[in-house]
Write a protein that holds these residues in place. Sequence first.
Motif, PDB file in Angstrom:
ATOM      1  N   ASP A   1       0.835  -1.200   0.095  1.00  0.00           N
ATOM      2  CA  ASP A   1       0.096  -0.036   0.074  1.00  0.00           C
ATOM      3  C   ASP A   1       0.994   1.309  -0.078  1.00  0.00           C
ATOM      4  OD1 ASP A   1       0.159   1.262   2.918  1.00  0.00           O
ATOM      5  OD2 ASP A   1       0.230  -0.807   3.001  1.00  0.00           O
TER       6      ASP A   1
ATOM      7  N   VAL B   1       1.115   4.104   1.787  1.00  0.00           N
ATOM      8  CA  VAL B   1       1.649   4.430   3.236  1.00  0.00           C
ATOM      9  C   VAL B   1       2.782   3.571   3.703  1.00  0.00           C
ATOM     10  CG1 VAL B   1       1.012   4.606   5.677  1.00  0.00           C
ATOM     11  CG2 VAL B   1      -0.749   5.142   3.948  1.00  0.00           C
ATOM     12  N   SER B   2       2.574   2.248   3.371  1.00  0.00           N
ATOM     13  CA  SER B   2       3.891   1.346   3.614  1.00  0.00           C
ATOM     14  C   SER B   2       5.038   1.344   2.750  1.00  0.00           C
ATOM     15  CB  SER B   2       3.211   0.200   3.590  1.00  0.00           C
ATOM     16  OG  SER B   2       2.293  -0.447   4.483  1.00  0.00           O
TER      17      SER B   2
END
Length: 108
Positions: free
Chosen positions: A66, A68-69
């Motif tokens: 994702d 954000v990661s």
Amino acid sequence: MPILPPTVTPRAFARLQEIRAAEQGKALRVAVAGGGCSGFQYEIQLDDPKADDLVLTGEGETVVVDPVSLPFLASAKIDFSEELIGARFVIDNPNATASCGCGTSFSI
């Protein structure tokens, strides 16, 4: 400076083939969440790909990260390890300054 995506080893893709992830319509999701004994922890699970995921493919299988990661996993290597203590997906993360003994928690 652009973020270099993580790489996935042939051994990790081979393990996904063994468990038939693609046949189930699933991808291996590698995410980072707050927590664990070192501040951050990896979350690794079979999941449905989402529209904004980074998609890494090989041998007919898919690994997703994702957005954000992704910065936490820049230039990391996603692998699969079979040892006496068990078999598991592992992350070799050059961004981690410290990690716990089990390898699922790290700090930056």
